[in-house]
Write an enzyme that holds these catalytic residues in place. Structure first.
Site, PDB file in Angstrom:
ATOM      1  N   ASP A   1       3.225  20.842 -73.225  1.00 38.57           N
ATOM      2  CA  ASP A   1       3.460  19.439 -72.935  1.00 38.57           C
ATOM      3  C   ASP A   1       2.751  19.270 -71.593  1.00 38.57           C
ATOM      4  O   ASP A   1       3.267  19.719 -70.564  1.00 38.57           O
ATOM      5  CB  ASP A   1       4.953  19.128 -72.792  1.00 38.57           C
ATOM      6  CG  ASP A   1       5.180  17.641 -72.527  1.00 38.57           C
ATOM      7  OD1 ASP A   1       4.328  17.035 -71.855  1.00 38.57           O
ATOM      8  OD2 ASP A   1       6.196  17.098 -72.980  1.00 38.57           O
ATOM      9  N   HIS A   2       1.554  18.686 -71.615  1.00 38.79           N
ATOM     10  CA  HIS A   2       0.723  18.772 -70.410  1.00 38.79           C
ATOM     11  C   HIS A   2       1.376  18.060 -69.220  1.00 38.79           C
ATOM     12  O   HIS A   2       1.014  18.314 -68.078  1.00 38.79           O
ATOM     13  CB  HIS A   2      -0.688  18.247 -70.663  1.00 38.79           C
ATOM     14  CG  HIS A   2      -0.777  16.771 -70.800  1.00 38.79           C
ATOM     15  ND1 HIS A   2      -0.576  16.126 -72.000  1.00 38.79           N
ATOM     16  CD2 HIS A   2      -1.002  15.811 -69.898  1.00 38.79           C
ATOM     17  CE1 HIS A   2      -0.685  14.825 -71.798  1.00 38.79           C
ATOM     18  NE2 HIS A   2      -0.947  14.594 -70.548  1.00 38.79           N
TER      19      HIS A   2
ATOM     20  N   HIS B   1       7.014  13.765 -73.499  1.00 41.01           N
ATOM     21  CA  HIS B   1       6.850  13.579 -72.047  1.00 41.01           C
ATOM     22  C   HIS B   1       8.074  12.917 -71.397  1.00 41.01           C
ATOM     23  O   HIS B   1       8.567  13.370 -70.370  1.00 41.01           O
ATOM     24  CB  HIS B   1       5.618  12.720 -71.749  1.00 41.01           C
ATOM     25  CG  HIS B   1       4.375  13.183 -72.439  1.00 41.01           C
ATOM     26  ND1 HIS B   1       4.052  14.511 -72.583  1.00 41.01           N
ATOM     27  CD2 HIS B   1       3.374  12.494 -73.032  1.00 41.01           C
ATOM     28  CE1 HIS B   1       2.904  14.612 -73.220  1.00 41.01           C
ATOM     29  NE2 HIS B   1       2.469  13.405 -73.513  1.00 41.01           N
TER      30      HIS B   1
END
Ligand code: NAD
Length: 495
Positions: A178-179, A241
């Site tokens: 999950d960047h 996010h």
């Protein structure tokens, strides 16, 4: 100098957008920092019949820039090898295995292997099962799998995917990206929350009235309609996010700074998400689609007019919602979230509004406002704290003052980008900044209930492009006697 990492890195989807835009630049920066030096090789696989020479050009172009030494980029690209590969063809895995073994010897990588799934998610399960059946995992070094989002499109598909991955890899070998977790300011939340005496004691229901999380994008769906039509804002942004940011903001203090203790603390938040049923989901979550509007003198398309989008699309490009946590320290504190495309401005920011002071000395009539703390994640990075002070003058009026801090943009630009940090974490075997099945399963269950409520609706509300969503998103807070802290006005900005 950092310690040099050793590995053969196999990228499935080596000709893709993610590989060129994010992965090659991230690997190059690790090379420039010395994390990768002599003992690494990258195998890019994809369908196209490229030669190694062509692949080197692709990699060199992907890392090109004013500050890039071309000889260094060339030397870096020499570590890259291309294999034309159909992920459904078992024979191709045998060729891949032989190439990986050869490169392992040539570059003395200690048998360490990283498999990076940078392809459409439909292929994740096929790749994982072939890695097992064709014995691509090594016996000598480590085997680590990096997997991109989306991780399923609901709880059932996420579970199926997880089951198939864990049939090949142990859970601690799986790094689910999950960047957002690689972003500087998300990581900073831990330092900010737990290393500041002035906040630690007040980060709870006794002092905080509500929390707001905004992840807004100014762009529309761009070329991603094929994917986005099936996902929408809830699956694309909230399930991953927004939920991760929420957990960082509200988790109890971890015992130590290790991956396990941080996961344990985050898990408490995911386990505490108060679930909605069909009726309460409709009351507490708002969806909408952007509609055509004039923005900066240009007519911007509405979502349904975008290329690749169905004329009667039921995909929401905006979501706002209220989330409650069943945790003693957060009892009664709503977390309002919103995210969407074609909103007024691009920004990710989090605001905690404190309880108003109850003293009779000051009240709203004197100008007193509740204090608030805003944390800016992107595009600028920093904090601001809004406090009450006496206005200059002979009277005794109160006005809000703001303490502001922003990271120096040049220093922030030089800090590692999310993918660089995350790939570095994988090379080190550090799971802290990755999502875990417990978190994913809890957030999917929560999201599924909202999606189920929405699937009963036939009307899709709209909002004009370049606004902050439909009126219902404002009413959601107004009915609780609150309002969105950030109400941006349109300014002409390149996004
Ligand atoms: P893309 O379509 O640009 O690339 C897909 C790659 O898969 C190409 O290299 C293609 O050749 C290869 N491929 C497709 N079918 C194949 C087959 N049968 N056999 C072998 N190779 C095959 O996709 P992308 O944008 O790079 O995205 C890859 C993954 O990363 C997706 O899961 C996506 O959701 C995720 N992701 C991408 C971004 C981004 O910025 N592009 C951001 C976040 C997550």
């Amino acid at each position: 100098m950092p310690e040099e990492s050793r590995a053969v890195i196999i990228i499935f989807g080596g000709s893709g957008d993610l590989a060129s835009r994010k992965l090659y630049p991230a690997l190059f920066n690790l090379y420039r920092r010395g994390v990768l030096a002599e003992h690494f090789a990258v195998i890019g696989t994809a369908r196209r019949p490229w030669t190694d020479d062509h692949y080197h050009e692709v990699v060199e172009n992907a890392v090109a820039g004013d500050d890039v030494d071309r000889d260094q980029a060339k030397a870096f690209a020499q570590h890259f090898f291309y294999q034309s590969h159909d992920v459904t063809d078992a024979d191709h895995y045998i060729t891949l295995k032989n190439l990986a073994a050869k490169l392992d010897d040539q570059y003395v990588t200690g048998g360490n292997r990283i498999f990076y799934m940078a392809m459409a998610p439909d292929f994740f399960e096929t790749i994982a099962s072939h890695l097992k059946s064709e014995h691509l995992l090594t016996e000598r070094g480590f085997n680590r799998l990096i997997i991109e989002k989306p991780f399923g499109h609901d709880y059932a598909s996420a579970k199926e995917l997880n089951d198939s991955l864990t049939a090949t890899f142990d859970d601690d070998q799986i790094f689910r990206i999950d960047h957002y977790l690689g972003k500087e300011m998300i990581q900073n939340l831990l330092a900010f929350r737990f290393d500041n005496a002035i906040f630690e004691g007040v980060w709870n229901k006794d002092y905080i009235d509500n929390i707001q999380i905004t992840l807004s994008e100014a762009v529309g769906v761009e070329e991603r309609a094929g994917y986005y039509e099936k996902a929408g804002a809830l699956r694309d942004m909230v399930q991953n996010h927004v939920m991760q940011v929420l957990s960082y903001l509200t988790m109890p203090k971890p015992k130590t700074f290790t991956a396990n203790d941080i996961l344990t603390a985050k898990d408490q938040v995911f386990a505490a998400l108060k679930p909605y049923d069909l009726a309460t989901a409709k009351e507490n979550f708002v969806r909408a689609q952007y509609a055509s509007a004039e923005v900066d003198g240009d007519q911007v398309l509405g979502y349904r007019q975008e290329e690749g989008v169905a004329a009667d699309s039921q995909t929401a490009t905006f979501v706002a919602g209220k989330i409650m946590l069943d945790m003693p320290q957060w009892e009664g504190v709503p977390v309002y979230i919103r995210t969407g495309k074609r909103l007024t401005r691009k920004s990710t920011q989090l605001t905690l509004t404190f309880e108003p002071v109850t003293s009779p000395l000051f009240n709203r009539e004197t100008g007193s406002q509740p204090d608030s703390l805003t944390i800016y994640i992107e595009p600028s990075e920093g904090y601001s704290l809004q406090l009450n002070g006496k206005a200059l003058g002979t009277g005794f009026n109160i006005e809000p003052d703001e303490l502001r801090y922003r990271h120096d943009p040049e220093a922030a630009a030089a800090a590692p980008e999310a993918y660089e940090r995350l790939i570095n974490n994988v090379l080190e075997g550090d799971q802290t900044n990755f999502t875990h099945w417990s978190e994913l399963s809890a957030s999917w269950r929560f999201i599924d209930a909202i999606q189920a409520a929405w699937s009963q609706e036939t009307e899709m509300p709209t909002y004009p492009a370049a606004t902050m969503g439909p009126q219902a998103a404002f009413d959601l807070l107004a009915r609780d006697g609150r309002q969105w802290f950030w109400q941006p006005r349109r300014i002409k900005l390149a996004d």
